[in-house]
Design an enzyme around this catalytic site. Structure first.
Site, short mmCIF file in Angstrom:
data_model
loop_
_atom_site.label_atom_id
_atom_site.label_comp_id
_atom_site.label_asym_id
_atom_site.label_seq_id
_atom_site.Cartn_x
_atom_site.Cartn_y
_atom_site.Cartn_z
N CYS A 64 -2.25 -5.90 1.95
CA CYS A 64 -3.68 -5.64 2.06
C CYS A 64 -4.33 -6.44 0.42
O CYS A 64 -5.25 -7.02 0.73
CB CYS A 64 -3.73 -4.30 1.70
SG CYS A 64 -5.48 -3.55 1.47
N HIS A 82 -34.19 8.90 7.88
CA HIS A 82 -35.10 8.12 8.45
C HIS A 82 -35.60 7.24 7.32
O HIS A 82 -35.97 7.56 6.58
CB HIS A 82 -36.18 8.77 9.23
CG HIS A 82 -36.98 7.97 9.81
ND1 HIS A 82 -36.68 7.41 11.11
CD2 HIS A 82 -38.34 7.77 9.54
CE1 HIS A 82 -37.77 6.59 11.63
NE2 HIS A 82 -38.65 6.77 10.59
N SER A 90 0.88 -1.13 -0.13
CA SER A 90 -0.10 0.12 0.01
C SER A 90 0.73 1.21 -0.09
O SER A 90 0.54 2.05 -0.88
CB SER A 90 -0.81 -0.02 1.04
OG SER A 90 -1.52 -1.17 1.48
N CYS A 141 -6.76 -6.89 3.82
CA CYS A 141 -7.84 -6.32 3.84
C CYS A 141 -8.88 -6.86 2.88
O CYS A 141 -10.08 -7.30 3.05
CB CYS A 141 -7.58 -4.82 3.56
SG CYS A 141 -6.27 -3.91 3.98
N GLU A 175 -29.00 7.65 11.83
CA GLU A 175 -29.63 8.79 12.37
C GLU A 175 -29.63 8.81 13.84
O GLU A 175 -29.56 10.13 14.66
CB GLU A 175 -31.20 9.11 11.94
CG GLU A 175 -32.17 7.80 12.68
CD GLU A 175 -33.59 7.95 12.18
OE1 GLU A 175 -34.08 9.02 12.14
OE2 GLU A 175 -34.21 7.05 11.93
N GLU A 229 -12.26 -10.87 13.65
CA GLU A 229 -12.63 -11.15 12.38
C GLU A 229 -12.55 -12.55 11.60
O GLU A 229 -13.59 -12.93 11.28
CB GLU A 229 -11.93 -10.25 10.85
CG GLU A 229 -12.26 -8.58 11.65
CD GLU A 229 -11.53 -7.81 10.75
OE1 GLU A 229 -11.70 -6.51 10.60
OE2 GLU A 229 -10.34 -8.10 10.17
N TYR A 266 -7.93 -7.25 16.09
CA TYR A 266 -9.02 -7.33 15.14
C TYR A 266 -9.06 -8.43 13.98
O TYR A 266 -10.12 -8.87 13.72
CB TYR A 266 -9.12 -5.81 14.10
CG TYR A 266 -8.22 -5.48 13.26
CD1 TYR A 266 -8.46 -5.81 11.78
CD2 TYR A 266 -7.10 -5.00 13.61
CE1 TYR A 266 -7.51 -5.62 10.96
CE2 TYR A 266 -5.98 -4.87 12.58
CZ TYR A 266 -6.44 -5.10 11.12
OH TYR A 266 -5.26 -4.89 10.21
N LYS A 294 -9.88 -10.60 3.00
CA LYS A 294 -10.32 -10.82 4.26
C LYS A 294 -11.88 -10.29 4.05
O LYS A 294 -12.96 -10.88 4.56
CB LYS A 294 -9.74 -9.91 5.37
CG LYS A 294 -10.45 -9.94 6.56
CD LYS A 294 -10.17 -8.86 7.56
CE LYS A 294 -10.89 -7.49 7.17
NZ LYS A 294 -10.23 -6.45 7.76
N ALA A 311 -12.20 0.00 11.49
CA ALA A 311 -13.34 -0.64 11.69
C ALA A 311 -13.02 -2.14 11.92
O ALA A 311 -11.63 -2.32 11.41
CB ALA A 311 -14.08 -0.77 10.33
#
Ligand SMILES: Cc1cc2nc3c(=O)[nH]c(=O)nc-3n(C[C@H](O)[C@H](O)[C@H](O)COP(=O)(O)OP(=O)(O)OC[C@H]3O[C@@H](n4cnc5c(N)ncnc54)[C@H](O)[C@@H]3O)c2cc1C
Length: 450
Positions: free
Chosen positions: A44, A436, A16, A49, A441, A182, A178, A52, A341
């Site tokens: 990656c 909505h 990367s 990434c 929200e 995962e 992580y 995965k 994330a």
């Protein structure tokens, strides 16, 4: 640029960070070569990434089939073909390898296949070839580490998990970062009985404590066994099946054991120490804010510097080096408010300070929390809750942390990361109209401090 050297920039590692630095440098007119010993795109694209996330998508269909029943669907009995998933994943990765190759050559970067070693501050060796360069960029990434315990050779790392010949019916994942979390979700979703073993009292250290607790609860509901406060002491058996002894006396059996217990900077055997480059105790290349090492013409970016080991960070560091060296604009990367994330089930998205970090920095903080059943699951019947949290500095009203566990958390938090970069206040969050019906929200309607 001087013609004193063969190149203006030689980049070691086409992952990367290395690819971005090389492309941008070449676009500014630099003569650039990039050396790659394995695969274009680095971790990656090949064993990180991208594959995965493809596995995560694959693993989520089992719940989607179950959830469909509540909406009136009668799904035929589902079946899963691991080999087909691997073949289709490999096909996509090969396509991406080609895309990376084309991006580099179209920018005028020369791609050299092989292992590069720094032999002098301006000279790199690739086999018998010697090439000189005004600048060298070390972008060699990281590599998984497996602790030296009896039977360690029976375990795999994430590298091998992407190419398994056989799908395991029982899997042990060791590690609470992580990647471990995962893969526990991936193997579970694809049909394996999963146990996650972690040495600490709770996984995902560094994430907000409420998120960590909430995810542990959701994983337990899915019957993923979470074995905390425990170390693997010994592994016996063979590649077809293992018996694992844990430090708390428990014994587990499985078809597969995967360690996700950490990654080490890929800095050894590269001639870095001999060239005078300072490494820290973990082997990371020590750099200043412009990614310059202790040798003034040698730079390093990405996981080999062990700063924030994420693809977008490596890319930003690579770009900054190219701007600094070849565009006359010294540029450094800001490490505050880097969003990230965890692609678990449900996923986590987070940006800014955890509540604990914010209390340490600001003393008192205001905290807003919301826990609710996502609309979809009111009808699917799935017993799953979403959780959201805002951390606010009461003196300035600035939102300093946004944390979420729930559907699309990564997608939602990416947008909120912009708000945090713009120093958004809680009053501005409150003045924002929601979409909505959405989960997102909730972030603009939380009014009660907890
Ligand atoms: C399982 C897994 C999942 C991940 N998921 C995510 C995610 O969801 N999101 C995210 O942001 N990050 C994720 N990451 C982290 C991300 O992959 C890394 O942060 C990123 O790839 C680092 O980029 P890099 O340029 O530093 O190095 P790398 O991408 O690792 O590239 C380094 C390259 O250097 C080459 N190389 C090494 N030594 C030499 C040498 N001597 N000569 C020539 N070539 C050499 C290597 O072959 C490799 O191709 C994940 C990592 C793993 C392992």
């Amino acid at each position: 640029m001087t013609r004193e050297y063969d190149f203006d920039l030689i980049t070691i590692g086409a992952g990367s960070g290395g690819v971005r630095a090389s492309r941008v440098a070449a676009q500014y007119g630099a003569r650039v070569a990039i050396v790659e010993e394995r695969y274009l795109g680095g971790t990656c694209v090949n064993v990180g990434c991208i594959p995965k996330k493809l596995f995560v998508y694959a693993s989520e269909f089992s719940e989607a089939f179950e959830d469909a029943a509540g909406f009136g669907w009668t799904a035929p009995k589902s079946g899963f073909d691991w080999r087909k998933l691997i073949a289709n994943k490999n096909h996509e990765i090969e396509r991406l390898n080609g895309v990376y190759g084309k991006l580099l050559t179209d920018s005028g970067v020369r791609i050299i296949n092989g292992r590069a070693v720094v032999i002098e501050p301006h000279t790199v060796a690739i086999g018998n070839e010697r090439l000189t360069s005004r600048y060298i960029l070390v972008a060699t990434g990281g590599w998984p580490t497996i602790p030296e315990i009896p039977g360690a050779e029976l375990a795999i790392s994430s590298n091998e998990a992407f190419f398994l010949e056989r799908f395991p019916s029982r899997a042990i994942i060791v590690g609470g970062g992580y990647i471990g979390v995962e893969f526990a979700g991936i193997f579970h979703g694809l049909g394996a009985k999963v146990t996650l073993v972690h040495r600490g009292p709770l996984f995902l250290r560094g994430f907000d404590d409420d998120l960590r607790q909430a995810l542990a609860g959701e994983m337990r509901k899915r019957e993923i066994e979470l074995h905390f406060n425990s170390l693997v002491e010994k592994i016996e058996g063979n590649r077809a099946g293992v018996r694992v002894r844990l430090s708390d006396g428990a014994s587990l059996e499985a078809d597969l054991i995967m360690f996700a217990t950490g990654r080490a900077p890929n800095s050894h055997g590269l001639g870095l120490e001999q060239a005078g480059i300072a490494l820290d105790a973990k082997g990371a290349v020590m750099v200043d804010r412009y990614s310059c090492s202790s040798v003034p013409n040698i730079y390093a970016v990405g996981d080999v510097t062990n700063r924030r080991n994420l693809t977008p960070v490596a890319i930003a560091e690579g770009r900054a080096v190219a701007e600094t060296l070849f565009n006359g604009k010294p540029m450094s990367v800001e490490y505050e408010d880097v969003p990230s994330a965890v692609f678990s089930q449900p996923p986590i998205g987070t940006v800014g300070l955890t509540e604990a970090e914010a209390r340490e920095r600001y003393g008192e903080v205001d905290v807003y929390k919301s826990s609710f059943r996502p609309l979809k699951h009111t009808v699917s019947g799935r017993d799953e809750r979403a959780f959201m949290k805002l951390v606010v500095d009461p003196k300035t009203d600035r939102v300093v942390g946004c944390h979420m566990m729930g559907p699309d958390a990564g997608e939602i938090i990416q947008g909120l990361a912009i708000a945090l970069k713009c120093n958004a206040t809680k009053a501005q969050f409150d003045a924002t109209i929601g979409i909505h019906p959405s989960a997102a929200e909730e972030f603009v309607t939380m009014r009660t401090k907890s």
